[in-house]
Design a protein around this motif. Structure first.
Motif, mmCIF file in Angstrom:
data_model
loop_
_atom_site.group_PDB
_atom_site.id
_atom_site.type_symbol
_atom_site.label_atom_id
_atom_site.label_comp_id
_atom_site.label_asym_id
_atom_site.label_seq_id
_atom_site.Cartn_x
_atom_site.Cartn_y
_atom_site.Cartn_z
ATOM 1 N N PRO A 84 65.898 19.059 27.625
ATOM 2 C CA PRO A 84 65.301 19.164 26.283
ATOM 3 C C PRO A 84 66.100 20.045 25.338
ATOM 4 O O PRO A 84 66.055 19.845 24.130
ATOM 5 C CB PRO A 84 63.907 19.733 26.551
ATOM 6 C CG PRO A 84 63.976 20.347 27.906
ATOM 7 C CD PRO A 84 64.998 19.570 28.670
ATOM 8 N N ALA A 85 66.835 21.026 25.880
ATOM 9 C CA ALA A 85 67.655 21.871 25.005
ATOM 10 C C ALA A 85 68.744 21.037 24.336
ATOM 11 O O ALA A 85 69.002 21.162 23.133
ATOM 12 C CB ALA A 85 68.268 23.021 25.799
ATOM 13 N N ASN A 86 69.363 20.157 25.099
ATOM 14 C CA ASN A 86 70.378 19.276 24.538
ATOM 15 C C ASN A 86 69.761 18.290 23.550
ATOM 16 O O ASN A 86 70.341 18.000 22.495
ATOM 17 C CB ASN A 86 71.092 18.515 25.661
ATOM 18 C CG ASN A 86 72.287 17.741 25.145
ATOM 19 O OD1 ASN A 86 73.167 18.284 24.492
ATOM 20 N ND2 ASN A 86 72.306 16.440 25.414
ATOM 21 N N ALA A 87 68.569 17.791 23.885
ATOM 22 C CA ALA A 87 67.866 16.882 22.975
ATOM 23 C C ALA A 87 67.506 17.581 21.672
ATOM 24 O O ALA A 87 67.556 16.990 20.592
ATOM 25 C CB ALA A 87 66.607 16.334 23.652
ATOM 26 N N LEU A 88 67.150 18.869 21.763
ATOM 27 C CA LEU A 88 66.854 19.653 20.566
ATOM 28 C C LEU A 88 68.096 19.789 19.695
ATOM 29 O O LEU A 88 68.021 19.676 18.460
ATOM 30 C CB LEU A 88 66.319 21.023 20.965
ATOM 31 C CG LEU A 88 65.946 21.987 19.836
ATOM 32 C CD1 LEU A 88 64.866 21.391 18.942
ATOM 33 C CD2 LEU A 88 65.490 23.322 20.417
ATOM 34 N N LEU A 89 69.233 20.015 20.322
ATOM 35 C CA LEU A 89 70.488 20.109 19.570
ATOM 36 C C LEU A 89 70.814 18.786 18.881
ATOM 37 O O LEU A 89 71.299 18.770 17.745
ATOM 38 C CB LEU A 89 71.627 20.512 20.501
ATOM 39 C CG LEU A 89 71.559 21.945 21.047
ATOM 40 C CD1 LEU A 89 72.654 22.167 22.083
ATOM 41 C CD2 LEU A 89 71.676 22.958 19.913
ATOM 42 N N GLN A 90 70.525 17.677 19.555
ATOM 43 C CA GLN A 90 70.757 16.364 18.948
ATOM 44 C C GLN A 90 69.864 16.159 17.723
ATOM 45 O O GLN A 90 70.263 15.523 16.745
ATOM 46 C CB GLN A 90 70.500 15.257 19.969
ATOM 47 C CG GLN A 90 71.511 15.200 21.096
ATOM 48 C CD GLN A 90 71.105 14.233 22.192
ATOM 49 O OE1 GLN A 90 70.007 13.673 22.184
ATOM 50 N NE2 GLN A 90 71.995 14.025 23.151
ATOM 51 N N PRO A 93 70.113 18.304 13.197
ATOM 52 C CA PRO A 93 70.368 17.926 11.797
ATOM 53 C C PRO A 93 69.124 17.391 11.086
ATOM 54 O O PRO A 93 68.843 17.775 9.950
ATOM 55 C CB PRO A 93 71.457 16.842 11.920
ATOM 56 C CG PRO A 93 72.147 17.157 13.207
ATOM 57 C CD PRO A 93 71.053 17.640 14.124
ATOM 58 N N GLU A 94 68.388 16.532 11.769
ATOM 59 C CA GLU A 94 67.166 15.977 11.163
ATOM 60 C C GLU A 94 66.104 17.056 10.982
ATOM 61 O O GLU A 94 65.395 17.091 9.965
ATOM 62 C CB GLU A 94 66.624 14.839 12.032
ATOM 63 C CG GLU A 94 65.486 14.070 11.395
ATOM 64 C CD GLU A 94 65.053 12.870 12.217
ATOM 65 O OE1 GLU A 94 63.958 12.356 11.944
ATOM 66 O OE2 GLU A 94 65.798 12.467 13.132
ATOM 67 N N LEU A 95 65.989 17.948 11.962
ATOM 68 C CA LEU A 95 65.025 19.049 11.861
ATOM 69 C C LEU A 95 65.349 19.926 10.655
ATOM 70 O O LEU A 95 64.454 20.319 9.891
ATOM 71 C CB LEU A 95 65.044 19.872 13.145
ATOM 72 C CG LEU A 95 64.174 21.136 13.169
ATOM 73 C CD1 LEU A 95 62.705 20.784 12.998
ATOM 74 C CD2 LEU A 95 64.403 21.913 14.455
ATOM 75 N N LEU A 96 66.624 20.224 10.474
ATOM 76 C CA LEU A 96 67.029 21.058 9.341
ATOM 77 C C LEU A 96 66.806 20.350 8.007
ATOM 78 O O LEU A 96 66.418 20.986 7.022
ATOM 79 C CB LEU A 96 68.490 21.472 9.484
ATOM 80 C CG LEU A 96 68.787 22.457 10.615
ATOM 81 C CD1 LEU A 96 70.281 22.762 10.679
ATOM 82 C CD2 LEU A 96 67.985 23.741 10.462
ATOM 83 N N ASP A 97 67.044 19.048 7.969
ATOM 84 C CA ASP A 97 66.743 18.293 6.749
ATOM 85 C C ASP A 97 65.291 18.516 6.334
ATOM 86 O O ASP A 97 64.978 18.643 5.150
ATOM 87 C CB ASP A 97 66.969 16.793 6.965
ATOM 88 C CG ASP A 97 68.442 16.410 7.023
ATOM 89 O OD1 ASP A 97 69.286 17.226 6.604
ATOM 90 O OD2 ASP A 97 68.738 15.298 7.493
ATOM 91 N N PRO A 180 75.911 28.283 3.760
ATOM 92 C CA PRO A 180 76.206 26.847 3.635
ATOM 93 C C PRO A 180 75.697 26.075 4.853
ATOM 94 O O PRO A 180 75.715 26.596 5.976
ATOM 95 C CB PRO A 180 77.738 26.811 3.543
ATOM 96 C CG PRO A 180 78.107 28.155 3.006
ATOM 97 C CD PRO A 180 77.109 29.114 3.574
ATOM 98 N N ARG A 181 75.257 24.856 4.627
ATOM 99 C CA ARG A 181 74.603 24.064 5.676
ATOM 100 C C ARG A 181 75.480 23.915 6.924
ATOM 101 O O ARG A 181 74.999 24.084 8.052
ATOM 102 C CB ARG A 181 74.237 22.693 5.101
ATOM 103 C CG ARG A 181 73.731 21.672 6.103
ATOM 104 C CD ARG A 181 72.440 22.073 6.776
ATOM 105 N NE ARG A 181 72.048 21.092 7.765
ATOM 106 C CZ ARG A 181 71.169 20.117 7.544
ATOM 107 N NH1 ARG A 181 70.569 20.012 6.367
ATOM 108 N NH2 ARG A 181 70.869 19.259 8.482
ATOM 109 N N HIS A 189 73.360 26.000 16.411
ATOM 110 C CA HIS A 189 73.774 25.282 17.620
ATOM 111 C C HIS A 189 74.110 26.284 18.727
ATOM 112 O O HIS A 189 73.639 26.164 19.869
ATOM 113 C CB HIS A 189 74.973 24.401 17.294
ATOM 114 C CG HIS A 189 75.207 23.306 18.277
ATOM 115 N ND1 HIS A 189 75.834 23.490 19.486
ATOM 116 C CD2 HIS A 189 74.885 21.990 18.232
ATOM 117 C CE1 HIS A 189 75.907 22.348 20.133
ATOM 118 N NE2 HIS A 189 75.330 21.419 19.403
ATOM 119 N N LYS A 190 74.885 27.303 18.393
ATOM 120 C CA LYS A 190 75.258 28.325 19.373
ATOM 121 C C LYS A 190 74.048 29.145 19.804
ATOM 122 O O LYS A 190 73.898 29.495 20.986
ATOM 123 C CB LYS A 190 76.326 29.251 18.787
ATOM 124 C CG LYS A 190 77.683 28.579 18.595
ATOM 125 C CD LYS A 190 78.683 29.547 17.987
ATOM 126 C CE LYS A 190 80.037 28.883 17.782
ATOM 127 N NZ LYS A 190 81.009 29.795 17.143
#
Length: 197
Positions: A84-90, A93-97, A180-181, A189-190
């Motif tokens: 799930p951690a990797n899925a969260l990283l994927q 971008p959409e979450l931040l949008d 900046p985004r 990510h890190k």
């Protein structure tokens, strides 16, 4: 055929009212916004408005339902992942949008302010937050079977930090106080990688 057109019109009008209410809430604050304000912003008569929403509280509940659905969409994405951690990283971008949208962030700040003085609003959004935290805890705790990822308390602490990070980003987005985004996304990510290492 006519029923489908009527339903489409109903949903479009409902969306327009919610958009008008959100704009009013952002500009004036939830407490100061009247149903008449929402009528004027949405260009709808009071009688028509009340056919869609019986009260300002009902409008707030509709906004809460949309936020709950957004949470559920992310949970569904994470549920199917072995990591799930990797899925969260994927999904980052959409979450931040979503959470960095200036109007969304300002609305969340207004909701938080209203919740501090309105027990009904506090209870409504606290339940959504609690469910989101509970679902995330379950998903990340379940991944322990794939390796030594710590005990349940450790997982709960990780989720707490993640949600506090999201809340902080929303608050900063409301004040246009973000790097900046591209830079922000790289830092997050890190951070998420380190948090769930």
């Amino acid at each position: 055929m006519a029923r489908k057109k009527d339903e489409a019109l109903h949903q479009r009008r409902k969306s327009e009212i919610l958009a008008g209410a959100r704009a009013c809430f952002i500009e004036k604050g939830i407490h100061q916004t009247s149903m008449q304000d929402i009528c004027q912003r949405s260009q709808i008569s009071p009688g028509a408005l009340y056919r869609y929403f019986a009260s300002k509280q009902a409008i707030i509940e509709a906004i809460a339902a949309a936020e709950q659905q957004s949470n559920a969409d992310l949970i569904d994405h994470l549920k199917g992942a072995k990591d799930p951690a990797n899925a969260l990283l994927q999904a980052l971008p959409e979450l931040l949008d979503h959470i960095l949208d200036h109007d969304f962030a300002r609305l969340m700040v207004e909701i938080s302010s209203e919740a501090s003085r309105n027990p009904a609003v506090q209870k409504l959004f606290a339940a959504i937050d609690d469910q989101f935290q509970h679902d995330l805890n379950n998903i990340f705790a379940a991944r322990r079977k794939f390796g030594p990822f710590g005990d349940a308390d450790h997982t709960a602490h990780q989720i707490f930090v993640l949600l506090a990070l999201i809340d902080g980003l929303v608050a900063r987005a409301a004040n246009d106080d973000l790097p900046p985004r591209e830079q922000l996304e790289a830092m997050l990510h890190k951070t998420i990688q380190a948090l769930f290492k």
